[in-house]
Scaffold this motif. Structure first.
Motif, short mmCIF file in Angstrom:
data_model
loop_
_atom_site.label_atom_id
_atom_site.label_comp_id
_atom_site.label_asym_id
_atom_site.label_seq_id
_atom_site.Cartn_x
_atom_site.Cartn_y
_atom_site.Cartn_z
N ALA A 544 0.91 -1.12 -0.21
CA ALA A 544 -0.05 0.10 -0.20
C ALA A 544 0.82 1.25 -0.03
O ALA A 544 0.56 2.38 -0.75
N GLN A 545 1.88 1.31 0.55
CA GLN A 545 2.99 2.52 0.72
C GLN A 545 3.67 2.57 -0.54
O GLN A 545 3.92 3.69 -1.11
N TYR A 546 4.09 1.32 -1.17
CA TYR A 546 4.51 1.49 -2.74
C TYR A 546 3.59 2.06 -3.62
O TYR A 546 3.74 2.59 -4.51
N GLN A 547 2.13 1.79 -3.63
CA GLN A 547 1.20 2.23 -4.31
C GLN A 547 1.05 3.81 -4.06
O GLN A 547 1.08 4.48 -5.33
N ALA A 548 1.06 4.14 -3.13
CA ALA A 548 1.01 5.65 -2.76
C ALA A 548 2.24 6.51 -2.97
O ALA A 548 2.33 7.61 -3.58
N PHE A 549 3.60 5.78 -2.81
CA PHE A 549 4.73 6.25 -3.46
C PHE A 549 4.69 6.74 -4.97
O PHE A 549 5.03 7.54 -5.57
N GLY A 550 4.10 5.49 -5.61
CA GLY A 550 4.29 5.35 -7.01
C GLY A 550 2.82 6.72 -7.54
O GLY A 550 3.39 7.16 -8.49
N ARG A 551 2.11 7.02 -6.94
CA ARG A 551 1.20 8.04 -7.16
C ARG A 551 1.66 9.32 -7.11
O ARG A 551 1.57 10.25 -8.00
N PHE A 552 2.52 9.25 -6.17
CA PHE A 552 3.21 10.64 -5.81
C PHE A 552 4.11 11.08 -6.91
O PHE A 552 4.10 12.15 -7.36
N VAL A 553 5.03 9.97 -7.32
CA VAL A 553 6.13 10.22 -8.22
C VAL A 553 5.36 10.61 -9.51
O VAL A 553 5.88 11.22 -10.29
N GLU A 554 4.48 9.68 -9.99
CA GLU A 554 3.93 9.97 -11.30
C GLU A 554 3.26 11.11 -11.33
O GLU A 554 3.41 11.79 -12.42
N SER A 555 2.60 11.82 -10.23
CA SER A 555 1.84 12.91 -10.45
C SER A 555 2.94 13.99 -10.36
O SER A 555 3.00 15.18 -11.05
N ALA A 556 4.16 13.74 -9.75
CA ALA A 556 5.14 14.89 -9.91
C ALA A 556 6.18 14.75 -10.75
O ALA A 556 7.08 15.91 -10.95
N THR A 557 6.15 13.79 -11.79
CA THR A 557 7.04 13.71 -12.74
C THR A 557 6.37 14.61 -14.03
O THR A 557 5.37 14.25 -14.39
N VAL A 558 7.25 15.39 -14.55
CA VAL A 558 6.75 15.80 -15.96
C VAL A 558 7.07 14.87 -17.10
O VAL A 558 8.38 14.36 -17.20
N SER A 559 6.07 14.33 -17.68
CA SER A 559 6.14 13.36 -18.77
C SER A 559 6.81 13.80 -19.82
O SER A 559 6.58 14.62 -20.63
N GLU A 560 7.95 12.79 -19.99
CA GLU A 560 8.88 13.28 -21.31
C GLU A 560 7.93 12.87 -22.34
O GLU A 560 8.32 13.46 -23.59
N GLN A 561 7.23 11.97 -22.15
CA GLN A 561 6.24 11.70 -23.53
C GLN A 561 5.24 12.70 -23.98
O GLN A 561 5.24 13.33 -25.04
N GLU A 562 4.72 13.53 -22.77
CA GLU A 562 3.80 14.42 -23.33
C GLU A 562 4.41 15.73 -23.73
O GLU A 562 4.31 16.47 -24.69
N SER A 563 5.90 16.04 -22.81
CA SER A 563 6.56 17.26 -23.45
C SER A 563 7.17 16.72 -24.86
O SER A 563 7.09 17.87 -25.43
N GLY A 564 7.56 15.67 -25.12
CA GLY A 564 7.91 15.38 -26.19
C GLY A 564 7.12 15.46 -27.30
O GLY A 564 7.14 16.08 -28.51
N ALA A 565 5.84 15.03 -27.06
CA ALA A 565 4.76 15.11 -28.23
C ALA A 565 4.29 16.60 -28.30
O ALA A 565 4.20 16.89 -29.54
N LYS A 566 4.42 17.48 -27.38
CA LYS A 566 4.12 18.74 -27.47
C LYS A 566 5.08 19.49 -28.31
O LYS A 566 4.86 20.31 -29.37
N ASP A 567 6.49 19.32 -28.12
CA ASP A 567 7.47 19.75 -29.05
C ASP A 567 7.35 19.44 -30.34
O ASP A 567 7.53 20.17 -31.34
N ARG A 568 6.77 18.14 -30.56
CA ARG A 568 6.79 17.74 -31.82
C ARG A 568 5.53 18.21 -32.75
O ARG A 568 5.83 18.72 -34.00
N HIS A 569 4.42 18.43 -31.83
CA HIS A 569 3.40 19.30 -32.47
C HIS A 569 3.60 20.42 -32.89
O HIS A 569 3.32 21.06 -33.85
N ALA A 570 4.65 21.14 -31.85
CA ALA A 570 4.92 22.56 -32.33
C ALA A 570 5.68 22.57 -33.49
O ALA A 570 5.63 23.56 -34.44
N GLU A 571 6.69 21.67 -33.74
CA GLU A 571 7.30 21.51 -34.81
C GLU A 571 6.46 21.48 -36.14
O GLU A 571 6.81 22.18 -37.19
N LEU A 572 5.66 20.59 -36.13
CA LEU A 572 4.78 20.01 -37.34
C LEU A 572 3.84 21.51 -37.44
O LEU A 572 3.66 21.70 -38.73
N ALA A 573 3.39 22.21 -36.37
CA ALA A 573 2.69 23.30 -36.77
C ALA A 573 3.32 24.49 -37.19
O ALA A 573 3.18 24.96 -38.26
#
Length: 580
Positions: A544-573
């Motif tokens: 249960a502590q692992y799950q809570a820790f995971g939720r915290f880290v996931e919420s606090a991590t800037v997703s490289e996937q999302e930022s990378g996609a935004k950069d790519r969308h900006a390039e295409l635009a």
């Protein structure tokens, strides 16, 4: 009346892992393992063409070819060549590589021999984070079929299309020269049989789980979707494939060239290729609603279920569900962890840093003694850590870890996530951290089991195969305690290779089907780890502590996937704006 003697019949299973290739010679009627051989990839061993800091992991086709010749020739000389009736290959996946119109891997051509983008993109390569994010976004928003729905609804940077798109964008020379792309298991099978790309039988398990192939939309994602994703993909679909085949079918026979190179004959049947985890599950005697955990550098968790019972239900957040991908006639479902043994190996490398970077400065030890000491320490380090970690009282150590050092494969793929540690103190020592890492990979496994069951797929038994399952009693006992389930360990030291041999025996006509071959050729189980009741409750609380820790880290991590996609969308635009 005198009984007629049965002509001996043998098959070879060839298993390409992350670090090495293995061949196993097996009696096709009984499953008796006659001979085995292992070859470590020379270029990969020194991480040529790799950049771990950027999650780039590429493998050279020469490593595959040299290994193939070395191991098959070694086992083939054990019995008369005419008695070896079948051969099958399994590999890691998704590990695609570019090929020319003749099916030659670009990395074998002089102009591309040292270009990482022309090599095979190993399963653990995550350079395509942005491309995976784009695929997920556009699959949901383009207005047509969501082609990710049979891949658990989230496409991963570990898989076929994301990797291809990344390379095409990054390297114009490779993009121009790549007539098509092939998974490693398909390319080796084509190499062995010869023939052309157009008539070649592609692997069902590779295509369905990683390339979004599904019969309901007539094969691969539509040309309209692929060109919507990126115009660079225009026309590639027609140069790939429409039909796929299960691993028990005949891909062809050994060509004259490869029969000679391997010491075999052209009568040897070559089966359709498969992924290592799927072949391993077959050797692990998988049956309906069993979970076979293939535990090595990563894990693949394989479940099969009667297709009629699952029906049209889509299991969210896993790697895929594909009819016939493991056992023909049943639905194969795949999940897994991007780092399992790799997480423990990472910690060993951290501890070994002085051996490789400080010891060489010693004025006391000769270079020969330095090398001997490095080898000795490396050999015993994980063994000693496991023994010390097993002795740690959990009540005295509150160290908690996340197992995402190579991202999270399932449930809900997110390869941008990172590993983490918490509750470190001045009293924290290496065995306590090691124990936390072992617990973390077990908690990650528990999340997968819970996801399957939450989605209506019961897990009736757990079976362990692979290097970690065979070698680490500490890890396996911890896993049994965390899952609160018995775990059966398959006997075979080379389960994926045995599974490939089982497929080969069916393709060669010695066994009637995969289920019958499993019963005749399966190796059985060596031991069973049962949960320790004294530990189960403690691990439930820490989970249960692992799950809570995971939720915290996931919420606090800037997703490289999302930022990378935004950069790519900006390039295409920006590229689409009218020039001033």
């Amino acid at each position: 009346m005198e009984q007629q003697a049965v002509t001996p019949a043998y098959v070879i299973g060839v298993d390409y892992g992350t670090d090495s290739v293995r061949a196993l010679l097996v009696d096709a009627r009984t499953g008796t393992e006659v001979a085995q051989a292992v070859h470590h990839y020379a270029r990969w061993k020194t991480l040529q063409y790799c950049n771990p800091a950027h999650n780039q992991f590429r493998q050279h086709p020469l490593d595959y070819i040299e290994g193939l010749e070395a191991v098959v020739r070694r086992v083939a000389q054990t019995v008369p060549a005419a008695q070896i009736v079948g051969l099958a290959v399994d590999t890691t996946g998704s590990t695609p590589g570019p090929v020319n119109a003749d099916g030659v891997a670009l990395g074998l051509l002089p102009e591309f021999a040292n270009n990482p983008n022309a090599l095979f993109v190993l399963w653990k390569d995550h350079t395509a984070l942005a491309e995976a994010a784009e695929i997920n976004h556009k699959a949901r928003t383009w207005g047509g079929e969501d082609f990710t729905k049979f891949e658990g609804g989230i496409y991963s940077s570990e898989w076929f299309w994301a990797k291809i798109l990344h390379v095409l964008r990054e390297d114009e020379a490779v993009a121009a020269a790549a007539h098509s792309w092939m998974e490693h298991c398909d390319w080796i099978t084509l190499l062995l049989t010869g023939g052309g790309l157009a008539s070649f039988k592609r692997s069902r398990c590779a295509a369905g789980h990683k390339a979004m192939w599904h019969e309901s939309w007539n094969g691969l994602p539509s040309e309209q979707f692929l060109t919507h994703l990126d115009p660079k993909l225009a026309g590639l679909r027609n140069r790939l494939f429409t039909e796929t085949y299960t691993a028990d079918e005949v891909a062809g026979h050994l060509s004259e060239e490869w029969a000679s190179r391997l010491g075999l004959t052209t009568n040897t049947v070559v089966a359709v290729g498969s992924f290592d985890a799927h072949a391993g599950a077959v050797a692990g005697e998988i049956e309906a609603y069993s979970m076979v955990k293939v535990m090595g550098t990563s894990t693949c968790d394989i479940v099969v279920a009667p297709t009629a019972e699952v029906g049209s239900h889509l299991v969210a957040g896993i790697c895929g569900q594909v009819d016939g991908s493991v056992i023909p006639g049943m639905l194969g479902l795949e999940a897994g962890q991007s780092a399992f043994g790799d997480l423990l190996a990472w910690f060993r490398q951290i501890l070994e840093w002085p051996l490789h970077n400080v010891l060489s400065q010693s004025k006391v030890l000769t270079p020969e003694l330095q090398a001997a000491l490095r080898d000795e320490m490396s050999d015993v380090l994980l063994v000693q850590l496991s023994e010390a970690a097993a002795a740690v009282d959990p009540a005295e150590s509150h160290v908690l870890a996340l197992d995402w050092v190579n991202g999270r494969r399932t449930p809900d793929a997110n390869q941008a996530l990172k590993g983490a540690l918490m509750n470190l103190t001045m009293g924290t020592n290496a065995p306590q951290i090691f124990r936390a890492l072992v617990e973390a990979i077990c908690y990650g496994s528990k999340q997968i089991v819970e996801r399957f069951e939450a989605e209506g797929i019961p897990i009736k038994q757990v079976i362990g195969i692979g290097g970690v399952a065979k070698k680490s009693k500490f890890v396996m006992q911890t896993l049994a305690d965390v899952l609160d389930r018995p775990i059966k360990i398959a006997v075979s030291e080379q389960a994926p290779a045995l599974g490939a041999a089982i497929y080969a025996a069916v393709a060669a006509g010695i066994q009637p089907d995969v289920l019958a071959a499993q019963k005749a050729m399966g190796s059985g189980f060596a031991e069973t780890y049962t949960p320790n009741p004294a530990r189960v409750a403690d691990y439930a609380a820490r989970y249960a502590q692992y799950q809570a820790f995971g939720r915290f880290v996931e919420s606090a991590t800037v997703s490289e996937q999302e930022s990378g996609a935004k950069d790519r969308h900006a390039e295409l635009a920006e590229a689409s704006l009218p020039q001033q």
